[in-house]
Design a protein around this motif. Sequence first.
Motif, PDB file in Angstrom:
ATOM      1  N   ILE A  20       0.851  -1.196   0.000  1.00  0.00           N
ATOM      2  CA  ILE A  20       0.000   0.000   0.000  1.00  0.00           C
ATOM      3  C   ILE A  20       0.880   1.236   0.000  1.00  0.00           C
ATOM      4  N   GLY A  21       0.558   2.214  -0.832  1.00  0.00           N
ATOM      5  CA  GLY A  21       1.328   3.469  -0.775  1.00  0.00           C
ATOM      6  C   GLY A  21       0.977   4.401  -1.908  1.00  0.00           C
ATOM      7  N   ASN A  22       1.578   5.569  -1.913  1.00  0.00           N
ATOM      8  CA  ASN A  22       1.320   6.549  -2.968  1.00  0.00           C
ATOM      9  C   ASN A  22       2.065   6.211  -4.250  1.00  0.00           C
ATOM     10  N   PHE A  23       3.268   5.718  -4.103  1.00  0.00           N
ATOM     11  CA  PHE A  23       4.100   5.329  -5.248  1.00  0.00           C
ATOM     12  C   PHE A  23       4.228   6.450  -6.277  1.00  0.00           C
ATOM     13  N   ASP A  24       4.392   7.674  -5.807  1.00  0.00           N
ATOM     14  CA  ASP A  24       4.556   8.775  -6.766  1.00  0.00           C
ATOM     15  C   ASP A  24       5.949   8.685  -7.376  1.00  0.00           C
ATOM     16  N   VAL A  26       7.306   5.992  -8.706  1.00  0.00           N
ATOM     17  CA  VAL A  26       7.815   4.609  -8.718  1.00  0.00           C
ATOM     18  C   VAL A  26       9.340   4.635  -8.858  1.00  0.00           C
ATOM     19  N   HIS A  27       9.982   5.174  -7.825  1.00  0.00           N
ATOM     20  CA  HIS A  27      11.443   5.313  -7.812  1.00  0.00           C
ATOM     21  C   HIS A  27      12.125   4.004  -7.414  1.00  0.00           C
ATOM     22  N   ARG A  28      13.450   4.039  -7.283  1.00  0.00           N
ATOM     23  CA  ARG A  28      14.185   2.790  -7.050  1.00  0.00           C
ATOM     24  C   ARG A  28      13.835   2.144  -5.709  1.00  0.00           C
ATOM     25  N   ALA A  32      12.412  -1.656  -5.622  1.00  0.00           N
ATOM     26  CA  ALA A  32      12.971  -2.742  -4.806  1.00  0.00           C
ATOM     27  C   ALA A  32      11.870  -3.380  -3.974  1.00  0.00           C
ATOM     28  N   LEU A  33      10.995  -2.542  -3.451  1.00  0.00           N
ATOM     29  CA  LEU A  33       9.884  -3.058  -2.648  1.00  0.00           C
ATOM     30  C   LEU A  33       8.966  -3.937  -3.514  1.00  0.00           C
ATOM     31  N   LEU A  34       8.663  -3.463  -4.713  1.00  0.00           N
ATOM     32  CA  LEU A  34       7.775  -4.240  -5.596  1.00  0.00           C
ATOM     33  C   LEU A  34       8.427  -5.558  -6.021  1.00  0.00           C
ATOM     34  N   MET A 120       3.295  -6.335   2.525  1.00  0.00           N
ATOM     35  CA  MET A 120       4.595  -5.664   2.663  1.00  0.00           C
ATOM     36  C   MET A 120       4.337  -4.191   2.976  1.00  0.00           C
ATOM     37  N   ILE A 121       4.998  -3.704   4.016  1.00  0.00           N
ATOM     38  CA  ILE A 121       4.891  -2.271   4.281  1.00  0.00           C
ATOM     39  C   ILE A 121       6.296  -1.681   4.411  1.00  0.00           C
ATOM     40  N   GLY A 122       6.377  -0.378   4.221  1.00  0.00           N
ATOM     41  CA  GLY A 122       7.665   0.300   4.320  1.00  0.00           C
ATOM     42  C   GLY A 122       7.980   0.646   5.772  1.00  0.00           C
ATOM     43  N   ASP A 123       9.191   1.167   5.951  1.00  0.00           N
ATOM     44  CA  ASP A 123       9.647   1.467   7.311  1.00  0.00           C
ATOM     45  C   ASP A 123       8.876   2.626   7.954  1.00  0.00           C
ATOM     46  N   THR A 154      15.070   0.049   4.216  1.00  0.00           N
ATOM     47  CA  THR A 154      15.228   1.284   3.438  1.00  0.00           C
ATOM     48  C   THR A 154      16.207   1.101   2.284  1.00  0.00           C
ATOM     49  N   VAL A 155      15.837   1.619   1.121  1.00  0.00           N
ATOM     50  CA  VAL A 155      16.748   1.647  -0.025  1.00  0.00           C
ATOM     51  C   VAL A 155      17.342   3.056  -0.090  1.00  0.00           C
ATOM     52  N   ALA A 156      18.666   3.129  -0.068  1.00  0.00           N
ATOM     53  CA  ALA A 156      19.335   4.437  -0.032  1.00  0.00           C
ATOM     54  C   ALA A 156      20.178   4.626  -1.283  1.00  0.00           C
ATOM     55  N   SER A 164      13.480   8.788  -2.075  1.00  0.00           N
ATOM     56  CA  SER A 164      12.091   9.117  -1.743  1.00  0.00           C
ATOM     57  C   SER A 164      11.445   9.923  -2.861  1.00  0.00           C
ATOM     58  N   SER A 165      10.115   9.917  -2.853  1.00  0.00           N
ATOM     59  CA  SER A 165       9.378  10.745  -3.813  1.00  0.00           C
ATOM     60  C   SER A 165       9.719  12.214  -3.570  1.00  0.00           C
ATOM     61  N   SER A 166       9.839  12.586  -2.312  1.00  0.00           N
ATOM     62  CA  SER A 166      10.166  13.999  -2.022  1.00  0.00           C
ATOM     63  C   SER A 166      11.508  14.379  -2.636  1.00  0.00           C
ATOM     64  N   VAL A 168      12.937  13.001  -5.333  1.00  0.00           N
ATOM     65  CA  VAL A 168      12.784  13.090  -6.803  1.00  0.00           C
ATOM     66  C   VAL A 168      12.113  14.409  -7.165  1.00  0.00           C
ATOM     67  N   ARG A 169      11.072  14.746  -6.401  1.00  0.00           N
ATOM     68  CA  ARG A 169      10.344  15.996  -6.635  1.00  0.00           C
ATOM     69  C   ARG A 169      11.287  17.197  -6.537  1.00  0.00           C
ATOM     70  N   ALA A 170      12.126  17.194  -5.519  1.00  0.00           N
ATOM     71  CA  ALA A 170      13.063  18.312  -5.323  1.00  0.00           C
ATOM     72  C   ALA A 170      14.036  18.388  -6.506  1.00  0.00           C
TER      73      ALA A 170
HETATM   74  N1  LIG Z   1      13.732   4.291  -0.223  1.00  0.00           N
HETATM   75  C1  LIG Z   1      12.830   3.395   0.158  1.00  0.00           C
HETATM   76  N2  LIG Z   1      13.235   2.218   0.656  1.00  0.00           N
HETATM   77  C2  LIG Z   1      12.323   1.293   1.023  1.00  0.00           C
HETATM   78  N3  LIG Z   1      11.004   1.455   0.966  1.00  0.00           N
HETATM   79  C3  LIG Z   1      10.554   2.617   0.492  1.00  0.00           C
HETATM   80  C4  LIG Z   1      11.437   3.644   0.047  1.00  0.00           C
HETATM   81  N4  LIG Z   1      10.700   4.696  -0.377  1.00  0.00           N
HETATM   82  C5  LIG Z   1       9.415   4.343  -0.221  1.00  0.00           C
HETATM   83  N5  LIG Z   1       9.317   3.106   0.309  1.00  0.00           N
HETATM   84  C6  LIG Z   1       8.104   2.409   0.631  1.00  0.00           C
HETATM   85  O1  LIG Z   1       7.279   2.320  -0.538  1.00  0.00           O
HETATM   86  C7  LIG Z   1       5.908   2.362  -0.156  1.00  0.00           C
HETATM   87  C8  LIG Z   1       5.206   3.455  -0.886  1.00  0.00           C
HETATM   88  O2  LIG Z   1       5.806   4.693  -0.501  1.00  0.00           O
HETATM   89  P1  LIG Z   1       5.093   6.076  -0.606  1.00  0.00           P
HETATM   90  O3  LIG Z   1       5.053   6.465  -2.023  1.00  0.00           O
HETATM   91  O4  LIG Z   1       3.792   6.037   0.107  1.00  0.00           O
HETATM   92  O5  LIG Z   1       6.105   7.028   0.182  1.00  0.00           O
HETATM   93  P2  LIG Z   1       7.565   7.634  -0.166  1.00  0.00           P
HETATM   94  O6  LIG Z   1       8.164   7.078  -1.399  1.00  0.00           O
HETATM   95  O7  LIG Z   1       8.364   7.551   1.103  1.00  0.00           O
HETATM   96  O8  LIG Z   1       7.171   9.106  -0.546  1.00  0.00           O
HETATM   97  P3  LIG Z   1       7.291  10.492   0.198  1.00  0.00           P
HETATM   98  O9  LIG Z   1       8.676  10.964  -0.069  1.00  0.00           O
HETATM   99  O10 LIG Z   1       6.253  11.312  -0.520  1.00  0.00           O
HETATM  100  O11 LIG Z   1       7.009  10.237   1.633  1.00  0.00           O
HETATM  101  C9  LIG Z   1       5.872   2.596   1.346  1.00  0.00           C
HETATM  102  O12 LIG Z   1       5.699   1.344   1.957  1.00  0.00           O
HETATM  103  C10 LIG Z   1       7.247   3.173   1.623  1.00  0.00           C
HETATM  104  O13 LIG Z   1       7.674   2.969   2.949  1.00  0.00           O
END
Ligand SMILES: Nc1ncnc2c1ncn2[C@@H]1O[C@H](COP(=O)(O)OP(=O)(O)OP(=O)(O)O)[C@@H](O)[C@H]1O
Length: 337
Positions: A20-24, A26-28, A32-34, A120-123, A154-156, A164-166, A168-170
Amino acid sequence: MRVFRGLPNAESRAPCALTIGNFDGVHRGHQALLARVRAAADARGLPVCVMTFEPHPREFFNPAGAPPRIAMLRDKLEALRMNGVDRVVVEHFNHTFASQTPDAFVERIIVNGLHARWVMIGDDFRYGAKRAGDFASLQAAGAQHGFEVEQMATVADPSGARISSSGVRASLIAGDLDAARSALGRDYAISGHVVHGLKLGRDLGFPTLNLPIAHKRPALSGIFIVRVHGIGPEPLPGVASLGLRPTVDDSGRVLLEVHLLDWHGNAYGKLVRVEFLKKLRDEEKFVDLETLTAAIARDVAHAREYFAALGVATGGTDAAPGSRTTGFSTSATDRIR
Ligand SMILES: Nc1ncnc2c1ncn2[C@@H]1O[C@H](COP(=O)(O)OP(=O)(O)OP(=O)(O)O)[C@@H](O)[C@H]1O
Ligand SMILES: Cc1cc2nc3c(=O)[nH]c(=O)nc-3n(C[C@H](O)[C@H](O)[C@H](O)COP(=O)(O)O)c2cc1C
């Protein structure tokens, strides 16, 4: 891949592996999560289901202050499809949805709505009203209802920063397409259907494909070197303007316009994907059409130099784009990456 607006009906509710998530974008990190969800689903013989939201929760809570989108729904769905997702549930994010208690969210959505067997949920995942549910409460609910829960590490990026989507947006707001590319794992792209424009471009010597885009405020704006898919069998080189076109338009409507180098034809109605390779400059309000035309001619010259350096032939001079049909050979396309 099947797409559901809201929870699927009873026949389509086969057990699934869910995230579940926004997936704005669909970054790396998302990719990895998918991939992990796909592997877990395959191991259990389940389809992969993603629940995502429209509008973005931040747009619902704060319409004026929400950050610009990286991708609108069409591009998000395509990226999810490319990452092996079988079903997407696009949930309308509204007050009723947002005010469910964590227990109601689990029962209504995860258990009865989607028949999830593995989640599966994120951190940073929180669910239910006031974001009261977390990993521990979801695991407890899973033990009660019969689904497994896994948390994604976390994927770094190489510097250790969370992708993060934030982020990429920046990068897009700053016009830093290289940074966006490394977080996305691909070129930033927007797709849309070609529509009729003012037909002014052909008089200026630079006809354009016009794509109205659903982004009211795109994260990216300006003038770019681009590559366009969907016109012919090979991607075509071009220059594009993404923004308001202040010299010729005061409607406030955002438009993506592409001038293809050395191509002319009829593309109206086609669904094309525009990949942004390099930012040339910000959009400007010019005093007249001559100054605008001269600026576009310089943009085109820069684009030709860029493509020439990559070994992509783009023909000759630009006062009147001709009918040469040049483009990317497959190897040149690969080299652009
Ligand atoms: N870098 C990452 N490593 C591992 N999991 C991630 C990572 N980025 C996002 N996720 C996970 O992917 C799922 C969907 O993320 P979601 O788009 O809701 O948030 P986000 O990518 O962290 O965006 P934002 O920066 O807007 O908070 C969530 O479970 C989130 O925790
Ligand atoms: C490479 C390129 C750069 C452009 N730069 C600007 C700009 O800086 N300011 C602006 O107002 N319009 C800019 N435009 C948009 C033009 O105003 C627009 O393409 C032209 O008016 C034709 O519009 P039409 O397709 O609706 O006929 C640019 C277009 C292209 C293709």
